[in-house]
Design a protein around this motif. Structure first.
Motif, mmCIF file in Angstrom:
data_model
loop_
_atom_site.group_PDB
_atom_site.id
_atom_site.type_symbol
_atom_site.label_atom_id
_atom_site.label_comp_id
_atom_site.label_asym_id
_atom_site.label_seq_id
_atom_site.Cartn_x
_atom_site.Cartn_y
_atom_site.Cartn_z
ATOM 1 N N ARG A 1 46.129 17.865 -0.069
ATOM 2 C CA ARG A 1 44.778 16.718 0.019
ATOM 3 C C ARG A 1 43.510 17.528 -0.729
ATOM 4 N N PHE A 2 43.255 18.779 -0.297
ATOM 5 C CA PHE A 2 42.350 19.477 -1.171
ATOM 6 C C PHE A 2 42.540 19.435 -2.492
ATOM 7 N N LEU A 3 43.546 20.145 -3.171
ATOM 8 C CA LEU A 3 43.885 20.445 -4.346
ATOM 9 C C LEU A 3 43.694 19.208 -5.114
ATOM 10 N N GLU A 4 44.188 18.077 -4.687
ATOM 11 C CA GLU A 4 44.323 16.878 -5.271
ATOM 12 C C GLU A 4 42.593 16.450 -6.037
ATOM 13 N N ARG B 1 40.481 18.763 -6.967
ATOM 14 C CA ARG B 1 40.171 19.819 -7.656
ATOM 15 C C ARG B 1 41.117 19.881 -9.049
ATOM 16 N N VAL B 2 42.209 19.560 -9.078
ATOM 17 C CA VAL B 2 43.237 19.745 -10.248
ATOM 18 C C VAL B 2 43.640 18.485 -10.682
ATOM 19 N N PRO B 3 43.989 18.483 -12.191
ATOM 20 C CA PRO B 3 44.160 17.181 -12.803
ATOM 21 C C PRO B 3 45.624 16.770 -12.287
ATOM 22 N N ARG B 4 46.532 17.540 -12.015
ATOM 23 C CA ARG B 4 47.802 16.911 -11.772
ATOM 24 C C ARG B 4 48.381 17.508 -10.499
ATOM 25 N N ILE B 5 48.977 16.967 -9.451
ATOM 26 C CA ILE B 5 49.687 17.580 -8.328
ATOM 27 C C ILE B 5 50.893 16.778 -7.958
ATOM 28 N N LEU B 6 51.850 17.662 -7.886
ATOM 29 C CA LEU B 6 53.292 17.076 -7.463
ATOM 30 C C LEU B 6 53.656 17.507 -6.070
ATOM 31 N N HIS B 7 53.357 16.630 -4.955
ATOM 32 C CA HIS B 7 53.274 16.795 -3.785
ATOM 33 C C HIS B 7 54.100 15.534 -2.980
ATOM 34 N N PRO B 8 55.340 15.939 -2.429
ATOM 35 C CA PRO B 8 56.164 14.774 -2.157
ATOM 36 C C PRO B 8 55.321 13.864 -0.871
ATOM 37 N N GLU C 1 49.183 21.285 -11.571
ATOM 38 C CA GLU C 1 49.073 21.869 -12.751
ATOM 39 C C GLU C 1 47.464 22.012 -13.132
ATOM 40 N N ILE C 2 47.025 22.854 -13.930
ATOM 41 C CA ILE C 2 45.735 22.940 -14.129
ATOM 42 C C ILE C 2 45.450 23.086 -15.861
ATOM 43 N N ASP C 3 44.580 22.794 -16.369
ATOM 44 C CA ASP C 3 44.361 22.837 -17.715
ATOM 45 C C ASP C 3 44.057 24.374 -18.256
ATOM 46 N N GLY C 4 44.421 24.563 -19.599
ATOM 47 C CA GLY C 4 44.215 26.218 -19.876
ATOM 48 C C GLY C 4 45.567 26.888 -19.672
ATOM 49 N N ASP D 1 39.906 27.453 1.570
ATOM 50 C CA ASP D 1 38.896 28.381 1.010
ATOM 51 C C ASP D 1 39.260 29.357 0.074
ATOM 52 N N ASP D 2 40.295 29.848 0.258
ATOM 53 C CA ASP D 2 41.090 30.920 -0.704
ATOM 54 C C ASP D 2 41.086 30.261 -2.064
ATOM 55 N N LEU D 3 41.826 29.253 -2.040
ATOM 56 C CA LEU D 3 42.036 28.323 -3.558
ATOM 57 C C LEU D 3 40.787 27.968 -3.992
ATOM 58 N N ASP D 4 39.761 27.740 -3.103
ATOM 59 C CA ASP D 4 38.731 27.156 -3.650
ATOM 60 C C ASP D 4 37.789 28.132 -4.366
ATOM 61 N N GLN D 5 38.013 29.498 -3.772
ATOM 62 C CA GLN D 5 37.061 30.526 -4.552
ATOM 63 C C GLN D 5 37.987 30.967 -5.851
ATOM 64 N N ALA D 6 39.336 31.019 -5.688
ATOM 65 C CA ALA D 6 40.119 31.347 -6.984
ATOM 66 C C ALA D 6 39.913 30.468 -8.060
ATOM 67 N N LEU D 7 39.826 29.280 -7.577
ATOM 68 C CA LEU D 7 39.570 28.214 -8.674
ATOM 69 C C LEU D 7 38.162 28.243 -9.428
ATOM 70 N N ARG D 8 37.360 28.525 -8.355
ATOM 71 C CA ARG D 8 36.055 28.796 -9.059
ATOM 72 C C ARG D 8 35.816 30.100 -9.871
ATOM 73 N N LYS D 9 36.429 31.121 -9.528
ATOM 74 C CA LYS D 9 36.510 32.332 -10.008
ATOM 75 C C LYS D 9 37.072 32.155 -11.772
ATOM 76 N N ALA D 10 38.116 31.397 -11.725
ATOM 77 C CA ALA D 10 38.920 31.246 -12.993
ATOM 78 C C ALA D 10 38.263 30.059 -13.714
ATOM 79 N N GLY D 11 37.109 29.585 -13.267
ATOM 80 C CA GLY D 11 36.313 28.752 -14.052
ATOM 81 C C GLY D 11 36.570 27.249 -13.906
ATOM 82 N N LEU D 12 37.339 27.000 -12.910
ATOM 83 C CA LEU D 12 37.831 25.651 -12.587
ATOM 84 C C LEU D 12 37.256 24.919 -11.546
#
Ligand SMILES: *Cc1c(COP(=O)(O)O)cnc(C)c1O
Length: 402
Positions: free
Chosen positions: A283-286, A288-295, A320-323, A391-402
């Motif tokens: 639910r968090f990633l949805e 933040r990212v353009p596409r999520i494949l979660h059953p 999935e992320i862009d880039g 929190d970890d995904l959030d900071q990693a996405l930010r660090k990767a510029g997303l």
């Protein structure tokens, strides 16, 4: 002998699933141990010459040699069979030993099988490279498309093989529909249920003939040993799988059997908690990212089917992320808590880039046909506090510029 009912089917089949997972298959020695014993022995001795003669003739139950049977291994087999609702189960040295045995024990030269294209990489190697050497031909199909299964059937089709949810695209196969089609044509259906386990999905209840496992994943659940299992009717296990297995020897060690046996006692708890955590992280990633494949998310194109055949969506999903590859690798490199690992079903959360790891040996076109893109990441959610994972995904996405 101490009181124990774990091996008595007239009693154990009355138990509900949680009880089966904790006590099913337990066999106690004269010491009355509460935790199942590890029988590290390859051979057995007998009080008289008539006993092994009767056992070898199949007239009396009992151990003869650990390639064929071992008490620790037998406890695991009985427990898995009970949890699956299967008449019988045999375990193997790894998930791939299980998949290979499930295929080779029932197919002969001139036979044909249909396989869902989004299958585990080594499974596709077996169907695409090994089986053809023995004149067994496989047709890969889009497992989501019932008409494709139907169109692939030939007079010599003997087997349907698929996994659901499939790795890493989270394609869902309609178990009831595909297995009914197989039945109609006298075809045996084999389901690789590693992503869900019996805690979250029971293919036999939807008409599957055989369920095969990598027990390395959620069944062990703590990333310790390799193991596999095949479940089905007593006829299939005893007359097809067992002769193949006892003569070719993909045997599970008693130690590994014991590790998985103890893992099963907490499978229901772990599978449910990890699935709940995966939903929270999804639910968090949805957002933040353009596409999520979660059953487990309504955005999954087969959400309704998931609701119908799964007790709960599992702990593994992809996004999935862009880039492309560069951005995907940057996110992995920025992770501080989540491990970069291609394993799944561990109590630790693990993340991988399928295109450069698990699916790197496939041709780029095959990968594309399966939907494995360069910007796809797969996550296997563990037992940590989901907020720490977010929190970890959030900071990693930010660090990767997303
Ligand atoms: C891991 C896995 C396998 C293979 O199992 P091993 O125990 O690694 O040999 C097969 N199918 C699926 C779906 C898996 O995830």
């Amino acid at each position: 002998m101490k009181k124990n009912t774990g091996q008595n089917r007239s009693i154990t089949t009355k138990w509900r699933p949680a009880t089966r997972a904790v006590r099913g298959g337990t066999w106690r020695s004269e010491q009355g141990e509460t935790s199942e014993a590890i029988f590290l022995t390859s051979g057995y001795s007998y009080d008289d010459a008539a006993t092994p003669a009767a056992r070898f003739a199949g007239e009396e139950p009992g151990m003869t040699y650990s390639r064929t049977q071992n008490p620790s291994v037998q406890m695991l087999e009985e427990r898995i069979a009970l949890m699956e609702g299967a008449e019988a189960c045999r375990v193997q040295a790894s998930g791939m030993a299980a998949m290979t045995a499930a295929m080779l024990c029932q197919l002969s030269a001139g036979d044909h099988l249909v396989v869902a294209q989004a299958a585990f990489g080594p499974t596709r190697w077996v169907t695409d490279n090994l089986l053809p050497r023995f004149a067994i031909e496989a047709t890969p199909v889009d497992g989501r498309d019932l008409d494709a299964w139907k169109a692939a059937i030939r007079p010599n089709t003997k087997m349907f093989f698929f996994e659901t949810p499939a790795n890493p695209t989270m394609d869902i196969v309609d178990v009831a529909a595909v297995c009914a089609l197989a039945r109609e044509h006298g075809i045996r259906s084999v389901v690789d249920n590693a992503f869900a386990t019996s805690a979250l999905q029971r293919p036999l209840e939807f008409g599957a003939d055989v369920v095969a496992y990598s027990a390395t994943k959620l069944m062990d659940g703590q990333g310790r040993v390799l193991a596999g299992a095949v479940c089905g009717s007593a006829d299939f296990i005893n007359n097809h799988l067992l002769p193949f297995q006892r003569n070719t020897g993909p045997t599970l060690s008693p130690f590994s059997a014991w590790v998985v046996l103890k893992g099963l006692e907490t499978l229901d708890l772990r599978a449910n908690r990890q699935a709940d955590n995966a939903l929270e992280v999804g639910r968090f990633l949805e957002t933040r990212v353009p596409r999520i494949l979660h059953p487990g998310l309504p955005s999954h194109p087969q959400f309704a089917l998931v609701q119908k055949q799964m007790i709960k969506p599992g702990s593994i999903f992809s996004f999935e992320i862009d880039g492309g590859r560069e951005a995907a690798h940057a996110i992995l490199d920025a992770l501080e808590l989540i491990d970069i690992s291609n394993n799944i079903g561990d109590s630790k959360t693990l993340m991988t880039h399928p295109a450069s790891t698990t699916h790197s040996s496939l041709a780029a076109e095959t990968r594309a046909a399966m939907g494995v893109t360069e910007g796809m990441l797969r996550i296997s959610v563990g037992l940590e506090d989901p907020q720490d994972l977010i929190d970890d995904l959030d900071q990693a996405l930010r660090k990767a510029g997303l």
